[in-house]
Motif scaffolding. Structure first.
Motif, PDB file in Angstrom:
ATOM      1  N   LEU A  99      -8.553  11.049  -4.680  1.00 49.54           N
ATOM      2  CA  LEU A  99      -9.625  10.876  -5.653  1.00 49.54           C
ATOM      3  C   LEU A  99     -10.763  10.130  -4.971  1.00 49.54           C
ATOM      4  CD1 LEU A  99      -7.606   9.812  -8.839  1.00 49.54           C
ATOM      5  CD2 LEU A  99      -8.470  12.096  -8.222  1.00 49.54           C
ATOM      6  N   PRO A 100     -11.961  10.176  -5.545  1.00 49.46           N
ATOM      7  CA  PRO A 100     -13.065   9.415  -4.952  1.00 49.46           C
ATOM      8  C   PRO A 100     -12.660   7.956  -4.739  1.00 49.46           C
ATOM      9  CG  PRO A 100     -13.886  10.842  -6.691  1.00 49.46           C
ATOM     10  CD  PRO A 100     -12.371  10.927  -6.736  1.00 49.46           C
ATOM     11  N   GLY A 101     -12.945   7.452  -3.562  1.00 50.37           N
ATOM     12  CA  GLY A 101     -12.616   6.077  -3.219  1.00 50.37           C
ATOM     13  C   GLY A 101     -11.258   5.900  -2.565  1.00 50.37           C
ATOM     14  N   GLU A 102     -10.401   6.928  -2.607  1.00 49.99           N
ATOM     15  CA  GLU A 102      -9.100   6.842  -1.943  1.00 49.99           C
ATOM     16  C   GLU A 102      -9.244   7.276  -0.485  1.00 49.99           C
ATOM     17  OE1 GLU A 102      -6.299   7.638  -5.869  1.00 49.99           O
ATOM     18  OE2 GLU A 102      -6.375   9.178  -4.306  1.00 49.99           O
ATOM     19  N   GLN A 103      -8.530   6.600   0.382  1.00 45.88           N
ATOM     20  CA  GLN A 103      -8.646   6.846   1.816  1.00 45.88           C
ATOM     21  C   GLN A 103      -7.752   7.989   2.280  1.00 45.88           C
ATOM     22  OE1 GLN A 103      -8.621   3.288   4.324  1.00 45.88           O
ATOM     23  NE2 GLN A 103      -8.702   2.046   2.457  1.00 45.88           N
ATOM     24  N   LEU A 104      -8.226   8.679   3.328  1.00 53.60           N
ATOM     25  CA  LEU A 104      -7.479   9.756   3.971  1.00 53.60           C
ATOM     26  C   LEU A 104      -7.457   9.484   5.471  1.00 53.60           C
ATOM     27  CD1 LEU A 104      -6.135  12.634   3.991  1.00 53.60           C
ATOM     28  CD2 LEU A 104      -8.455  13.531   4.321  1.00 53.60           C
ATOM     29  N   VAL A 105      -6.263   9.469   6.052  1.00 50.88           N
ATOM     30  CA  VAL A 105      -6.087   9.366   7.493  1.00 50.88           C
ATOM     31  C   VAL A 105      -5.615  10.731   7.978  1.00 50.88           C
ATOM     32  CG1 VAL A 105      -4.625   8.351   9.301  1.00 50.88           C
ATOM     33  CG2 VAL A 105      -5.574   6.902   7.505  1.00 50.88           C
TER      34      VAL A 105
ATOM     35  N   TRP B 114       1.095   4.527  -9.325  1.00 49.73           N
ATOM     36  CA  TRP B 114       0.355   3.676  -8.386  1.00 49.73           C
ATOM     37  C   TRP B 114      -1.116   3.605  -8.787  1.00 49.73           C
ATOM     38  CZ3 TRP B 114       3.551   1.391  -4.881  1.00 49.73           C
ATOM     39  CH2 TRP B 114       2.944   0.553  -3.944  1.00 49.73           C
ATOM     40  N   ARG B 115      -1.662   4.771  -9.144  1.00 47.23           N
ATOM     41  CA  ARG B 115      -3.076   4.801  -9.576  1.00 47.23           C
ATOM     42  C   ARG B 115      -3.260   4.024 -10.887  1.00 47.23           C
ATOM     43  NH1 ARG B 115      -4.018  11.197  -8.142  1.00 47.23           N
ATOM     44  NH2 ARG B 115      -4.946  10.870  -6.058  1.00 47.23           N
TER      45      ARG B 115
ATOM     46  N   VAL C 230       0.878  -1.172   0.000  1.00 46.44           N
ATOM     47  CA  VAL C 230       0.000   0.000   0.000  1.00 46.44           C
ATOM     48  C   VAL C 230       0.915   1.221   0.000  1.00 46.44           C
ATOM     49  CG1 VAL C 230      -1.664   1.332   1.369  1.00 46.44           C
ATOM     50  CG2 VAL C 230      -1.902  -1.145   1.194  1.00 46.44           C
ATOM     51  N   LEU C 231       0.589   2.207  -0.825  1.00 43.36           N
ATOM     52  CA  LEU C 231       1.333   3.470  -0.851  1.00 43.36           C
ATOM     53  C   LEU C 231       0.773   4.379   0.230  1.00 43.36           C
ATOM     54  CD1 LEU C 231       3.385   5.396  -2.207  1.00 43.36           C
ATOM     55  CD2 LEU C 231       1.520   6.094  -3.752  1.00 43.36           C
ATOM     56  N   LEU C 232       1.659   4.936   1.054  1.00 40.12           N
ATOM     57  CA  LEU C 232       1.283   5.856   2.120  1.00 40.12           C
ATOM     58  C   LEU C 232       1.939   7.197   1.850  1.00 40.12           C
ATOM     59  CD1 LEU C 232      -0.299   5.792   4.840  1.00 40.12           C
ATOM     60  CD2 LEU C 232       1.924   5.440   5.946  1.00 40.12           C
ATOM     61  N   LEU C 233       1.133   8.188   1.512  1.00 38.23           N
ATOM     62  CA  LEU C 233       1.605   9.531   1.167  1.00 38.23           C
ATOM     63  C   LEU C 233       1.446  10.418   2.402  1.00 38.23           C
ATOM     64  CD1 LEU C 233      -0.429   9.370  -2.059  1.00 38.23           C
ATOM     65  CD2 LEU C 233       2.045   9.645  -2.077  1.00 38.23           C
ATOM     66  N   VAL C 234       2.543  10.788   3.029  1.00 39.56           N
ATOM     67  CA  VAL C 234       2.519  11.457   4.327  1.00 39.56           C
ATOM     68  C   VAL C 234       2.703  12.971   4.194  1.00 39.56           C
ATOM     69  CG1 VAL C 234       3.623  11.585   6.598  1.00 39.56           C
ATOM     70  CG2 VAL C 234       3.409   9.371   5.429  1.00 39.56           C
ATOM     71  N   ASP C 235       1.673  13.714   4.559  1.00 39.86           N
ATOM     72  CA  ASP C 235       1.744  15.165   4.773  1.00 39.86           C
ATOM     73  C   ASP C 235       2.259  15.982   3.588  1.00 39.86           C
ATOM     74  OD1 ASP C 235       0.905  14.365   7.273  1.00 39.86           O
ATOM     75  OD2 ASP C 235       2.772  14.866   8.291  1.00 39.86           O
ATOM     76  N   TYR C 236       1.828  15.648   2.406  1.00 41.92           N
ATOM     77  CA  TYR C 236       2.119  16.518   1.255  1.00 41.92           C
ATOM     78  C   TYR C 236       1.157  17.704   1.353  1.00 41.92           C
ATOM     79  CZ  TYR C 236       5.028  13.066  -1.202  1.00 41.92           C
ATOM     80  OH  TYR C 236       6.030  12.202  -1.575  1.00 41.92           O
ATOM     81  N   GLN C 237       1.510  18.665   2.204  1.00 41.48           N
ATOM     82  CA  GLN C 237       0.603  19.772   2.513  1.00 41.48           C
ATOM     83  C   GLN C 237       1.195  21.121   2.111  1.00 41.48           C
ATOM     84  OE1 GLN C 237      -0.225  17.590   6.463  1.00 41.48           O
ATOM     85  NE2 GLN C 237      -1.770  19.222   6.395  1.00 41.48           N
TER      86      GLN C 237
END
Length: 184
Positions: free
Chosen positions: A78-84, A41-42, A7-14
Protein backbone atom coordinates in the motif's frame (compact mmCIF):
# COMPACT_ATOMS: atom_id res chain seq x y z
CA UNK A 1 4.90 -12.69 22.78
CA UNK A 2 6.02 -9.06 22.62
CA UNK A 3 5.91 -7.54 19.14
CA UNK A 4 6.39 -3.89 20.10
CA UNK A 5 9.78 -3.75 18.37
CA UNK A 6 8.83 -6.03 15.45
CA UNK A 7 8.70 -5.49 11.71
CA UNK A 8 6.78 -7.91 9.46
CA UNK A 9 8.84 -9.16 6.52
CA UNK A 10 6.78 -10.71 3.71
CA UNK A 11 9.16 -12.70 1.50
CA UNK A 12 8.42 -13.45 -2.17
CA UNK A 13 4.65 -13.82 -2.19
CA UNK A 14 4.83 -13.83 -5.99
CA UNK A 15 2.60 -15.11 -8.75
CA UNK A 16 5.40 -17.14 -10.39
CA UNK A 17 4.91 -19.87 -7.82
CA UNK A 18 1.56 -20.76 -9.39
CA UNK A 19 3.25 -21.49 -12.75
CA UNK A 20 3.00 -25.18 -13.70
CA UNK A 21 6.77 -25.28 -14.27
CA UNK A 22 7.27 -25.24 -10.48
CA UNK A 23 6.94 -28.50 -8.49
CA UNK A 24 3.95 -29.27 -6.28
CA UNK A 25 3.39 -27.00 -3.27
CA UNK A 26 1.75 -28.27 -0.10
CA UNK A 27 0.20 -25.38 1.87
CA UNK A 28 -3.16 -24.48 0.36
CA UNK A 29 -3.62 -21.97 3.22
CA UNK A 30 -0.45 -19.95 2.55
CA UNK A 31 -2.31 -17.01 0.96
CA UNK A 32 -5.14 -17.07 3.51
CA UNK A 33 -2.71 -17.11 6.44
CA UNK A 34 -0.33 -14.58 4.91
CA UNK A 35 -3.18 -12.18 4.11
CA UNK A 36 -4.67 -12.58 7.60
CA UNK A 37 -1.30 -11.76 9.11
CA UNK A 38 -0.83 -8.78 6.79
CA UNK A 39 -4.32 -7.44 7.52
CA UNK A 40 -3.84 -7.72 11.29
CA UNK A 41 -0.42 -6.07 11.04
CA UNK A 42 -1.87 -3.18 9.03
CA UNK A 43 -4.79 -2.77 11.48
CA UNK A 44 -2.25 -2.55 14.31
CA UNK A 45 -0.38 0.11 12.27
CA UNK A 46 2.89 -1.81 12.69
CA UNK A 47 5.80 -1.38 10.25
CA UNK A 48 6.23 -3.92 7.49
CA UNK A 49 8.46 -4.54 4.51
CA UNK A 50 7.57 -6.46 1.36
CA UNK A 51 10.31 -8.44 -0.40
CA UNK A 52 10.21 -9.37 -4.09
CA UNK A 53 12.66 -11.66 -5.88
CA UNK A 54 13.83 -10.09 -9.15
CA UNK A 55 15.70 -12.96 -10.80
CA UNK A 56 18.63 -12.15 -13.07
CA UNK A 57 18.07 -15.43 -14.94
CA UNK A 58 16.47 -14.70 -18.33
CA UNK A 59 14.34 -17.87 -18.32
CA UNK A 60 13.08 -17.42 -14.74
CA UNK A 61 9.39 -16.94 -14.02
CA UNK A 62 10.57 -14.46 -11.35
CA UNK A 63 12.47 -12.11 -13.70
CA UNK A 64 11.37 -8.46 -13.89
CA UNK A 65 8.83 -8.02 -16.67
CA UNK A 66 7.55 -11.60 -16.42
CA UNK A 67 3.95 -11.94 -15.19
CA UNK A 68 5.16 -14.15 -12.33
CA UNK A 69 7.35 -11.38 -10.92
CA UNK A 70 4.23 -9.60 -9.67
CA UNK A 71 3.20 -10.02 -6.06
CA UNK A 72 0.21 -12.27 -5.39
CA UNK A 73 -3.21 -10.57 -5.18
CA UNK A 74 -3.60 -8.77 -1.86
CA UNK A 75 0.13 -8.80 -1.08
CA UNK A 76 0.93 -5.63 -3.04
CA UNK A 77 2.39 -2.78 -0.95
CA UNK A 78 0.00 0.00 0.00
CA UNK A 79 1.16 3.61 -0.30
CA UNK A 80 3.86 4.22 2.29
CA UNK A 81 4.79 0.53 2.66
CA UNK A 82 8.35 -0.39 1.77
CA UNK A 83 9.46 -2.85 -0.91
CA UNK A 84 12.91 -4.46 -1.02
CA UNK A 85 13.96 -6.20 -4.24
CA UNK A 86 16.60 -8.89 -4.24
CA UNK A 87 18.25 -11.22 -6.74
CA UNK A 88 19.59 -13.87 -4.32
CA UNK A 89 17.91 -15.98 -1.63
CA UNK A 90 18.59 -13.76 1.39
CA UNK A 91 16.72 -10.47 1.61
CA UNK A 92 19.73 -9.11 3.53
CA UNK A 93 22.32 -9.74 0.79
CA UNK A 94 22.78 -6.97 -1.78
CA UNK A 95 19.96 -4.86 -0.32
CA UNK A 96 19.53 -2.15 2.29
CA UNK A 97 17.17 -4.28 4.43
CA UNK A 98 19.41 -4.11 7.51
CA UNK A 99 19.48 -0.30 7.33
CA UNK A 100 15.71 -0.09 6.77
CA UNK A 101 15.06 -2.27 9.83
CA UNK A 102 17.37 -0.14 11.97
CA UNK A 103 15.64 3.04 10.81
CA UNK A 104 12.30 1.51 11.83
CA UNK A 105 13.68 0.80 15.31
CA UNK A 106 13.22 -2.94 14.89
CA UNK A 107 14.71 -5.59 17.10
CA UNK A 108 12.50 -8.48 15.94
CA UNK A 109 11.82 -9.51 12.33
CA UNK A 110 8.63 -11.56 11.86
CA UNK A 111 9.15 -13.48 8.63
CA UNK A 112 6.94 -15.53 6.31
CA UNK A 113 6.61 -16.28 2.60
CA UNK A 114 7.61 -18.59 -0.21
CA UNK A 115 9.53 -20.76 0.02
CA UNK A 116 10.23 -22.03 3.50
CA UNK A 117 13.43 -23.84 2.58
CA UNK A 118 14.92 -21.29 0.20
CA UNK A 119 14.41 -17.52 0.53
CA UNK A 120 12.58 -17.57 3.87
CA UNK A 121 15.14 -19.88 5.50
CA UNK A 122 18.14 -18.05 4.03
CA UNK A 123 16.76 -14.67 5.12
CA UNK A 124 16.13 -15.96 8.66
CA UNK A 125 19.58 -17.54 8.91
CA UNK A 126 21.32 -14.40 7.63
CA UNK A 127 19.25 -12.15 9.89
CA UNK A 128 19.99 -14.28 12.95
CA UNK A 129 23.70 -14.29 12.12
CA UNK A 130 23.54 -10.48 11.87
CA UNK A 131 22.03 -10.25 15.36
CA UNK A 132 18.34 -9.81 14.59
CA UNK A 133 15.70 -11.57 16.70
CA UNK A 134 14.04 -13.59 13.96
CA UNK A 135 10.59 -15.17 14.07
CA UNK A 136 9.12 -17.58 11.52
CA UNK A 137 5.35 -17.69 10.98
CA UNK A 138 5.41 -21.26 9.76
CA UNK A 139 1.83 -21.67 8.56
CA UNK A 140 2.15 -18.53 6.40
CA UNK A 141 4.92 -20.24 4.41
CA UNK A 142 4.94 -22.74 1.59
CA UNK A 143 7.51 -24.82 -0.27
CA UNK A 144 7.84 -27.35 -3.05
CA UNK A 145 8.57 -31.03 -3.56
CA UNK A 146 12.33 -31.32 -4.14
CA UNK A 147 14.33 -33.83 -6.17
CA UNK A 148 16.33 -36.08 -3.83
CA UNK A 149 19.24 -36.61 -6.25
CA UNK A 150 18.42 -40.32 -6.49
CA UNK A 151 15.55 -40.22 -8.96
CA UNK A 152 12.86 -39.57 -6.38
CA UNK A 153 11.62 -36.55 -4.52
CA UNK A 154 11.20 -35.28 -0.98
CA UNK A 155 7.58 -34.23 -0.37
CA UNK A 156 7.10 -30.52 0.30
CA UNK A 157 5.52 -31.25 3.68
CA UNK A 158 8.73 -33.00 4.82
CA UNK A 159 10.93 -30.23 3.41
CA UNK A 160 8.88 -27.66 5.33
CA UNK A 161 8.88 -29.67 8.56
CA UNK A 162 12.65 -30.18 8.49
CA UNK A 163 13.36 -26.51 7.81
CA UNK A 164 10.96 -25.30 10.51
CA UNK A 165 12.67 -27.66 12.97
CA UNK A 166 16.17 -26.51 12.00
CA UNK A 167 15.28 -22.84 12.05
CA UNK A 168 13.47 -23.15 15.37
CA UNK A 169 16.35 -25.05 16.95
CA UNK A 170 19.08 -22.58 16.04
CA UNK A 171 17.93 -19.39 14.29
CA UNK A 172 14.49 -18.14 15.32
CA UNK A 173 11.31 -18.47 17.31
CA UNK A 174 8.54 -20.33 15.48
CA UNK A 175 4.94 -19.13 15.66
CA UNK A 176 1.63 -19.56 13.84
CA UNK A 177 -0.51 -16.92 12.23
CA UNK A 178 -2.95 -17.22 15.14
CA UNK A 179 -0.13 -16.68 17.68
CA UNK A 180 1.05 -13.50 15.98
CA UNK A 181 -2.40 -12.06 15.30
CA UNK A 182 -3.36 -12.68 18.94
CA UNK A 183 -0.22 -10.89 20.14
CA UNK A 184 -1.02 -7.79 18.11
Amino acid sequence: MDLNDAVLLLVDYQQAFDDPSWPRRWNSDVDRNGLALLAAWRRAKRPLIHVRHDSVEQASTLRPGAPGNALRPGFEPLPGEQLVTKSVNSAFIGTDLDLRLRRLGAKTVVTCGISTDMCVSTTIRTGANMGWNMMLVEDACDCFDLPDGKGGSVPAEEVHRAHVATLGFEFCRVATTRDVVSAL
